[in-house]
Scaffold this motif. Structure first.
Motif, PDB file in Angstrom:
ATOM      1  N   ILE A   1      33.219  -0.661  50.909  1.00  0.00           N
ATOM      2  CA  ILE A   1      32.782  -0.935  52.280  1.00  0.00           C
ATOM      3  C   ILE A   1      33.880  -0.558  53.260  1.00  0.00           C
ATOM      4  CG2 ILE A   1      32.080  -2.752  53.890  1.00  0.00           C
ATOM      5  CD1 ILE A   1      30.714  -4.177  51.605  1.00  0.00           C
ATOM      6  N   GLN A   2      35.126  -0.864  52.914  1.00  0.00           N
ATOM      7  CA  GLN A   2      36.234  -0.482  53.783  1.00  0.00           C
ATOM      8  C   GLN A   2      36.320   1.043  53.917  1.00  0.00           C
ATOM      9  OE1 GLN A   2      39.992  -2.623  53.110  1.00  0.00           O
ATOM     10  NE2 GLN A   2      38.918  -3.952  51.685  1.00  0.00           N
TER      11      GLN A   2
ATOM     12  N   PHE B   1      23.565  -0.675  58.705  1.00  0.00           N
ATOM     13  CA  PHE B   1      23.045   0.060  57.547  1.00  0.00           C
ATOM     14  C   PHE B   1      22.749  -0.887  56.381  1.00  0.00           C
ATOM     15  CE2 PHE B   1      23.567   2.278  53.528  1.00  0.00           C
ATOM     16  CZ  PHE B   1      22.768   3.403  53.701  1.00  0.00           C
ATOM     17  N   ILE B   2      23.665  -1.807  56.104  1.00  0.00           N
ATOM     18  CA  ILE B   2      23.496  -2.720  54.966  1.00  0.00           C
ATOM     19  C   ILE B   2      22.335  -3.686  55.201  1.00  0.00           C
ATOM     20  CG2 ILE B   2      24.612  -4.572  53.650  1.00  0.00           C
ATOM     21  CD1 ILE B   2      27.243  -3.122  53.981  1.00  0.00           C
ATOM     22  N   ARG B   3      22.132  -4.082  56.467  1.00  0.00           N
ATOM     23  CA  ARG B   3      20.971  -4.885  56.855  1.00  0.00           C
ATOM     24  C   ARG B   3      20.977  -6.309  56.307  1.00  0.00           C
ATOM     25  NH1 ARG B   3      15.462  -1.649  56.062  1.00  0.00           N
ATOM     26  NH2 ARG B   3      16.084  -1.901  53.883  1.00  0.00           N
ATOM     27  N   ARG B   4      22.119  -6.849  56.023  1.00  0.00           N
ATOM     28  CA  ARG B   4      22.220  -8.266  55.675  1.00  0.00           C
ATOM     29  C   ARG B   4      23.636  -8.729  55.984  1.00  0.00           C
ATOM     30  NH1 ARG B   4      24.852  -9.307  50.810  1.00  0.00           N
ATOM     31  NH2 ARG B   4      25.163  -7.505  49.435  1.00  0.00           N
ATOM     32  N   PRO B   5      23.819 -10.024  56.256  1.00  0.00           N
ATOM     33  CA  PRO B   5      25.169 -10.515  56.534  1.00  0.00           C
ATOM     34  C   PRO B   5      26.053 -10.381  55.292  1.00  0.00           C
ATOM     35  CG  PRO B   5      23.486 -12.094  57.226  1.00  0.00           C
ATOM     36  CD  PRO B   5      22.801 -11.078  56.381  1.00  0.00           C
ATOM     37  N   ILE B   6      27.274  -9.906  55.472  1.00  0.00           N
ATOM     38  CA  ILE B   6      28.186  -9.783  54.341  1.00  0.00           C
ATOM     39  C   ILE B   6      29.531 -10.452  54.597  1.00  0.00           C
ATOM     40  CG2 ILE B   6      27.137  -7.633  53.531  1.00  0.00           C
ATOM     41  CD1 ILE B   6      29.558  -6.154  54.774  1.00  0.00           C
ATOM     42  N   LEU B   7      29.802 -10.874  55.836  1.00  0.00           N
ATOM     43  CA  LEU B   7      31.087 -11.489  56.153  1.00  0.00           C
ATOM     44  C   LEU B   7      31.025 -13.000  55.987  1.00  0.00           C
ATOM     45  CD1 LEU B   7      32.179  -9.397  59.259  1.00  0.00           C
ATOM     46  CD2 LEU B   7      33.005  -9.209  56.902  1.00  0.00           C
TER      47      LEU B   7
ATOM     48  N   LEU C   1      27.634   2.931  50.336  1.00  0.00           N
ATOM     49  CA  LEU C   1      27.082   1.612  50.677  1.00  0.00           C
ATOM     50  C   LEU C   1      25.760   1.306  49.978  1.00  0.00           C
ATOM     51  CD1 LEU C   1      27.747   1.713  54.526  1.00  0.00           C
ATOM     52  CD2 LEU C   1      29.039   0.435  52.810  1.00  0.00           C
ATOM     53  N   ARG C   2      25.195   2.269  49.274  1.00  0.00           N
ATOM     54  CA  ARG C   2      23.862   2.080  48.693  1.00  0.00           C
ATOM     55  C   ARG C   2      23.778   0.856  47.787  1.00  0.00           C
ATOM     56  NH1 ARG C   2      20.313   4.885  51.817  1.00  0.00           N
ATOM     57  NH2 ARG C   2      20.953   7.057  52.015  1.00  0.00           N
ATOM     58  N   SER C   3      24.817   0.588  47.025  1.00  0.00           N
ATOM     59  CA  SER C   3      24.767  -0.529  46.071  1.00  0.00           C
ATOM     60  C   SER C   3      24.783  -1.884  46.758  1.00  0.00           C
ATOM     61  CB  SER C   3      25.920  -0.437  45.078  1.00  0.00           C
ATOM     62  OG  SER C   3      27.164  -0.566  45.740  1.00  0.00           O
ATOM     63  N   PHE C   4      25.098  -1.910  48.063  1.00  0.00           N
ATOM     64  CA  PHE C   4      25.133  -3.174  48.800  1.00  0.00           C
ATOM     65  C   PHE C   4      23.845  -3.412  49.575  1.00  0.00           C
ATOM     66  CE2 PHE C   4      29.472  -1.558  48.417  1.00  0.00           C
ATOM     67  CZ  PHE C   4      30.080  -2.614  47.767  1.00  0.00           C
ATOM     68  N   GLY C   5      22.844  -2.557  49.366  1.00  0.00           N
ATOM     69  CA  GLY C   5      21.620  -2.594  50.169  1.00  0.00           C
ATOM     70  C   GLY C   5      21.730  -1.516  51.211  1.00  0.00           C
ATOM     71  N   GLY C   6      20.704  -1.451  52.072  1.00  0.00           N
ATOM     72  CA  GLY C   6      20.801  -0.484  53.140  1.00  0.00           C
ATOM     73  C   GLY C   6      19.475   0.149  53.488  1.00  0.00           C
TER      74      GLY C   6
END
Length: 217
Positions: free
Chosen positions: A156-157, A51-57, A208-213
């Motif tokens: 996110i958690q 959903f976020i569509r970008r690496p976050i880890l 999750l919207r604020s993290f992209g998606g």
């Protein structure tokens, strides 16, 4: 133009939330379902990352950015963020010293690198290669059996646990069924994924919207 590649081996799939927190959400007090719940957490984590569509880890990346004569910029934008540290930096094939790299001005949350003092206000045309560490660390259980919380945002958690709980409650029933009732027993209802949520419960997608998606530009 920018090209981004990972440095090192691909990261193994990890859960974005703790099993103990999911069990608390579900009211599960024994360990008979732990294997299933851990699997659901991994599935939910994959849904969240998709959903976020970008690496976050947290991982190491290398970006190659090429600026043409008319593309001078106030900041270089790396692909992955939050930007944690720059480990190497070169301009037109010439590597910068450790001290020069340490002097770079960073905006970690946005992933922007500004020119160092004395360089000027703009990055000039050229080829920039940036090797850097970016992303958050997911919560996990340490060798002593105690939780290591990491720095992954709580939103996110929580979204991961909401997705895992939805998968848990949907097990063994028609995925198109939204509610059911039994005379003398009661009724139950489930939150179905909304359009544009990538299969996530709407509450998880909203978190999750604020993290992209999906659907976010």
């Amino acid at each position: 133009m920018r090209q981004t590649i990972p440095v090192g081996q691909p990261a193994q799939p990890v859960a974005l939330a703790l099993l103990a927190d999911l069990k608390a959400d579900l009211g599960v007090s024994d360990d008979t379902q732990d294997v299933r719940l851990e699997s659901l957490l991994l599935d939910a984590s994959d849904q969240v990352l998709t959903f976020i569509r970008r690496p976050i880890l947290r991982a190491e990346w290398r970006d190659t950015l090429t600026l043409g004569p008319d593309e001078q910029r106030t900041g270089l934008l790396v692909c992955c963020r939050p930007l944690q540290a720059i480990t190497a930096f070169s301009v037109n094939g010439s590597p910068w010293s450790v001290d020069a790299v340490a002097a770079l001005n960073l905006a970690p949350d946005s992933g922007v690198i500004y020119p160092p003092d004395g360089w000027g206000t703009l990055w000039r045309c050229g080829r920039y290669v940036v090797t850097y560490q970016a992303g958050w660390t997911a919560p996990t259980i340490g060798d002593d059996g105690k939780p290591v919380l990491g720095d992954l945002p709580r939103a996110i958690q929580q979204a991961t646990r909401l997705a895992a709980a939805a998968l848990y409650h949907s097990g063994g029933r028609d995925p198109l069924l939204r509610s059911e009732s039994e005379q003398g027993v009661g009724s139950s209802s489930w939150a179905s994924p909304a359009a544009g949520s990538g299969g996530l419960p709407q509450a998880a997608a909203d978190a999750l919207r604020s993290f992209g998606g999906i659907g976010v530009r």
